[in-house]
Structures are given as C-alpha cells and as structure tokens.
Design an enzyme around this catalytic site. Sequence first.
Site, PDB file in Angstrom:
ATOM      1  CD  GLN A 268      -2.530  -1.255   2.653  1.00 37.86           C
ATOM      2  OE1 GLN A 268      -3.233  -0.378   3.120  1.00 37.86           O
ATOM      3  NE2 GLN A 268      -2.269  -2.361   3.311  1.00 37.86           N
ATOM      4  CG  ASN A 269       4.309   1.301   2.183  1.00 38.14           C
ATOM      5  OD1 ASN A 269       3.322   1.628   2.830  1.00 38.14           O
ATOM      6  ND2 ASN A 269       5.269   0.537   2.669  1.00 38.14           N
TER       7      ASN A 269
ATOM      8  CG  HIS B  73      -2.923   2.703  -1.443  1.00 35.61           C
ATOM      9  ND1 HIS B  73      -2.878   2.827  -0.076  1.00 35.61           N
ATOM     10  CD2 HIS B  73      -4.004   1.920  -1.693  1.00 35.61           C
ATOM     11  CE1 HIS B  73      -3.881   2.143   0.475  1.00 35.61           C
ATOM     12  NE2 HIS B  73      -4.567   1.577  -0.492  1.00 35.61           N
TER      13      HIS B  73
ATOM     14  CB  CYS C 144      -6.481  15.643 -19.796  1.00 33.22           C
ATOM     15  SG  CYS C 144      -4.688  15.780 -19.950  1.00 33.22           S
TER      16      CYS C 144
ATOM     17  CB  CYS D 138      -5.679  19.598 -20.920  1.00 34.41           C
ATOM     18  SG  CYS D 138      -5.252  19.635 -19.165  1.00 34.41           S
TER      19      CYS D 138
ATOM     20  N   GLY E 170       3.051  -4.310   8.939  1.00 32.92           N
ATOM     21  CA  GLY E 170       2.954  -2.850   9.073  1.00 32.92           C
ATOM     22  C   GLY E 170       1.753  -2.214   8.424  1.00 32.92           C
ATOM     23  CB  THR E 171      -1.054  -2.820   6.608  1.00 26.40           C
ATOM     24  OG1 THR E 171      -2.420  -2.444   6.391  1.00 26.40           O
ATOM     25  CG2 THR E 171      -0.926  -4.318   6.510  1.00 26.40           C
TER      26      THR E 171
ATOM     27  N   PRO F 159       3.705  -3.885  15.682  1.00 30.67           N
ATOM     28  CG  PRO F 159       4.726  -1.788  15.824  1.00 30.67           C
ATOM     29  CD  PRO F 159       4.318  -2.840  14.845  1.00 30.67           C
TER      30      PRO F 159
HETATM   31  P1  NAD Z   1      -1.813   2.111   8.083  1.00 26.45           P
HETATM   32  O1  NAD Z   1      -3.235   2.442   8.303  1.00 26.45           O
HETATM   33  O2  NAD Z   1      -1.537   0.860   7.342  1.00 26.45           O
HETATM   34  O3  NAD Z   1      -1.064   2.084   9.536  1.00 26.45           O
HETATM   35  C1  NAD Z   1       0.292   1.770   9.743  1.00 26.45           C
HETATM   36  C2  NAD Z   1       0.465   0.496  10.584  1.00 26.45           C
HETATM   37  O4  NAD Z   1       1.858   0.237  10.738  1.00 26.45           O
HETATM   38  C3  NAD Z   1      -0.125   0.573  12.010  1.00 26.45           C
HETATM   39  O5  NAD Z   1      -0.919  -0.590  12.258  1.00 26.45           O
HETATM   40  C4  NAD Z   1       1.120   0.548  12.931  1.00 26.45           C
HETATM   41  O6  NAD Z   1       0.887  -0.135  14.163  1.00 26.45           O
HETATM   42  C5  NAD Z   1       2.105  -0.210  12.075  1.00 26.45           C
HETATM   43  N1  NAD Z   1       3.518   0.059  12.354  1.00 26.45           N
HETATM   44  C6  NAD Z   1       4.075   1.210  12.821  1.00 26.45           C
HETATM   45  N2  NAD Z   1       5.420   1.066  12.925  1.00 26.45           N
HETATM   46  C7  NAD Z   1       5.713  -0.200  12.512  1.00 26.45           C
HETATM   47  C8  NAD Z   1       6.926  -0.935  12.373  1.00 26.45           C
HETATM   48  N3  NAD Z   1       8.108  -0.374  12.643  1.00 26.45           N
HETATM   49  N4  NAD Z   1       6.860  -2.221  11.917  1.00 26.45           N
HETATM   50  C9  NAD Z   1       5.664  -2.779  11.610  1.00 26.45           C
HETATM   51  N5  NAD Z   1       4.486  -2.127  11.731  1.00 26.45           N
HETATM   52  C10 NAD Z   1       4.511  -0.853  12.165  1.00 26.45           C
HETATM   53  O7  NAD Z   1      -1.115   3.224   7.300  1.00 26.45           O
HETATM   54  P2  NAD Z   1      -1.266   4.825   7.349  1.00 26.45           P
HETATM   55  O8  NAD Z   1       0.030   5.369   7.817  1.00 26.45           O
HETATM   56  O9  NAD Z   1      -2.515   5.255   8.049  1.00 26.45           O
HETATM   57  O10 NAD Z   1      -1.407   5.170   5.823  1.00 26.45           O
HETATM   58  C11 NAD Z   1      -2.579   4.982   5.054  1.00 26.45           C
HETATM   59  C12 NAD Z   1      -2.149   4.990   3.593  1.00 26.45           C
HETATM   60  O11 NAD Z   1      -1.397   6.183   3.318  1.00 26.45           O
HETATM   61  C13 NAD Z   1      -1.177   3.883   3.222  1.00 26.45           C
HETATM   62  O12 NAD Z   1      -1.847   2.726   2.894  1.00 26.45           O
HETATM   63  C14 NAD Z   1      -0.411   4.508   2.063  1.00 26.45           C
HETATM   64  O13 NAD Z   1      -1.116   4.447   0.865  1.00 26.45           O
HETATM   65  C15 NAD Z   1      -0.277   5.946   2.481  1.00 26.45           C
HETATM   66  N6  NAD Z   1       1.031   6.158   3.180  1.00 26.45           N
HETATM   67  C16 NAD Z   1       2.151   5.663   2.583  1.00 26.45           C
HETATM   68  C17 NAD Z   1       3.387   5.807   3.201  1.00 26.45           C
HETATM   69  C18 NAD Z   1       4.591   5.232   2.495  1.00 26.45           C
HETATM   70  O14 NAD Z   1       4.522   4.969   1.295  1.00 26.45           O
HETATM   71  N7  NAD Z   1       5.706   5.000   3.181  1.00 26.45           N
HETATM   72  C19 NAD Z   1       3.479   6.480   4.438  1.00 26.45           C
HETATM   73  C20 NAD Z   1       2.298   6.996   5.035  1.00 26.45           C
HETATM   74  C21 NAD Z   1       1.076   6.809   4.376  1.00 26.45           C
HETATM   75 ZN    ZN Z   2      -4.033  17.678 -18.834  1.00 27.73          ZN
END
Ligand code: NAD
Ligand code: ZN
Length: 267
Positions: free
Chosen positions: A110-111, A128, A139, A175, A213-214, A240
């Site tokens: 999702q990153n 994402h 456009c 555009c 980590g999600t 964690p």
């Molecule tokens: P999220 O809702 O998936 O939450 C992050 C999760 O990671 C939490 O459950 C937390 O407990 C866990 N976590 C924290 N530190 C950790 C570690 N060291 N090891 C393992 N797990 C750990 O994500 P969000 O931050 O609410 O973001 C939502 C969306 O925003 C993401 O899906 C993404 O599309 C985007 N986003 C991307 C990035 C990136 O690309 N690095 C960063 C922030 C947000």
């Molecule tokens: Zn355009």
Amino acid sequence: MRNFSEPTLREARRIIHDAQRIAVLTGSGMSSESGVPTFRDAQTGLWEKYSPEQLATRDAMANQPALVWSWMLHQARVMRSVTPHEGHTTLGRWQKHLIDTGGSLDIITQNIDDLHERADAEVLAHLHGTTFTFRCFECNAPSDYELEDATEEQLEARPELDQLVLEDPPNCRDCHGGYIRPDIVMFGEFLPQRAMDDALEAVRVADVALVVGTSNIVQPAASLPIVASAAGAKVIEINPSETPLSQDADVYINGTARTILPELYSQ
Ligand code: NAD
Ligand code: ZN
C-alpha cells in the site's frame, strides 16, 4: 527489549519453512523505521489542522492545490531521502531465493514509496500507486515532471509540516489547464484494477500471507489476508500494535518490520 515471544517466532518459522509461495502485504509501518512516518504517527504541525484523509482527496486538490501539491511533494522528497532497512533487504534476498528454487514471493504494497525496489525486491502490486510518476489531474495525460533532490532546508521542515513553503503545482502541457499530480490513489478514488487483480491472484495461490505494518482497516487492501486465509494460506502478521486481523491471524508477532523479518529469514 525483545517484546515478541520465542515460541511465536518458532511457530512462524515452522510455517514459513515449508512455504514455496509467499504473499507479502506491506503498509506504511514497513517504511517507518527507514524514517517515513506513518499517517497515524504524524500528529504534529500540519496534522493538527488537517488529516491526511482531508488532504489526499480530489476536492482538496481542486480547492487548495498549492497546499496539497506542496505536501505531496514534501512526502515524496522525504521518501527519496531515506534508505531501505534490514527488513526490506531481507525481503529482497528471500524473494530471490524462492524464485531460484521454483517458488515465489509476491510483494503487494500500500506504500507509495520505492523502498522495496531500492532493496532489490520486485513489487507485484502498488495498490495505492507511486509517488514518483506524475500525470494530469484533469486529462490524465502522463507528465514528464521529475522530482529534484530535496535541499537540506526542505527536508528539515519535517516533521513540522506547517513550515512547508507552498508551491503551485505545474500545469499540464496537453490540456494546458490541469494541474500535475503524483500517480497515487487519493482517498475516495478507485484502486488500479490491474494491481488489485494481481494481488488477488497472488493471495489465492499463496501458502503463506505475511502481513507487515498495515493497520488492516483501509479497504479493499484489508480484505486480502481474509481472501488468502479462505483460500488455504496461513496468515502471519507483524505489527507492534494489534489490528482487527491479529486475533484471526495464525500467528501474530508483536514486533517491528526491521527486527522481525531478519529473524524469520536469515539466509
Ligand atoms: P496504516 O493504516 O496501514 O497504519 C500503519 C500500521 O503500521 C499501524 O498498524 C502501525 O501499528 C504499524 N507500524 C508502525 N510502525 C511499525 C513498524 N516499525 N513495523 C511494523 N508495523 C509498524 O497506514 P497509514 O500510515 O494510516 O497510511 C494509510 C495509507 O497512506 C497507506 O496505505 C499509504 O497508501 C499511504 N502512506 C504511505 C506511506 C509510504 O509509502 N511510506 C506512508 C504513510 C502513508
Ligand atoms: Zn491535462
């Protein structure tokens, strides 16, 4: 301090030992130990005024283009300035090993950063999108906009994001009116169909789904471990903090990506 239990880790290693096909689902917690804050960690500065759910939307981009663009640009600069950690490099080695021995390790993330790729791992699906390619907000024409390396001053604005220097987004050459935006999925937008199809296929054939980590609350990504489990995969979660998945996972490991992944695969 080791806050995960050895028996839990042994059980996870036992499950992984026989697995030929592994699907790895990563969220922003995968990148946090590299220095990219998760949204829920970032509660200072700009976040006191706006939540990411308010900023990363089409409405916000239309109404406050300079703020939204500058924030997304800042995120991209931070992501570019950091390096992958041992958890990322472990996945890169593990993927190579499984491919060499006739198996697979499919990364579904999702990153929007490129830390997996920079650790020599191939990503099957960026659910994402990615923050390093750009297109027109109106456009959809691809843009040749290229992110420049950040200056020290730009990076130092972190995490007090209200220090952001606002810049207007560039305009589309096709555009002539549309703003340029990164190729990320904003809140309320559909996920790229191809990425979602690839992800579903990978979890359906997986022996193990490793969920790292999600928070498992953002749909439809949160449904992938459930699909994997229904299709017969064992589900191992690394986080964690407990999530809605933790109770139902075959193994929940209370630990971080950087510590646990090298513990699970040490070749
Ligand atoms: P999220 O809702 O998936 O939450 C992050 C999760 O990671 C939490 O459950 C937390 O407990 C866990 N976590 C924290 N530190 C950790 C570690 N060291 N090891 C393992 N797990 C750990 O994500 P969000 O931050 O609410 O973001 C939502 C969306 O925003 C993401 O899906 C993404 O599309 C985007 N986003 C991307 C990035 C990136 O690309 N690095 C960063 C922030 C947000
Ligand atoms: Zn355009």
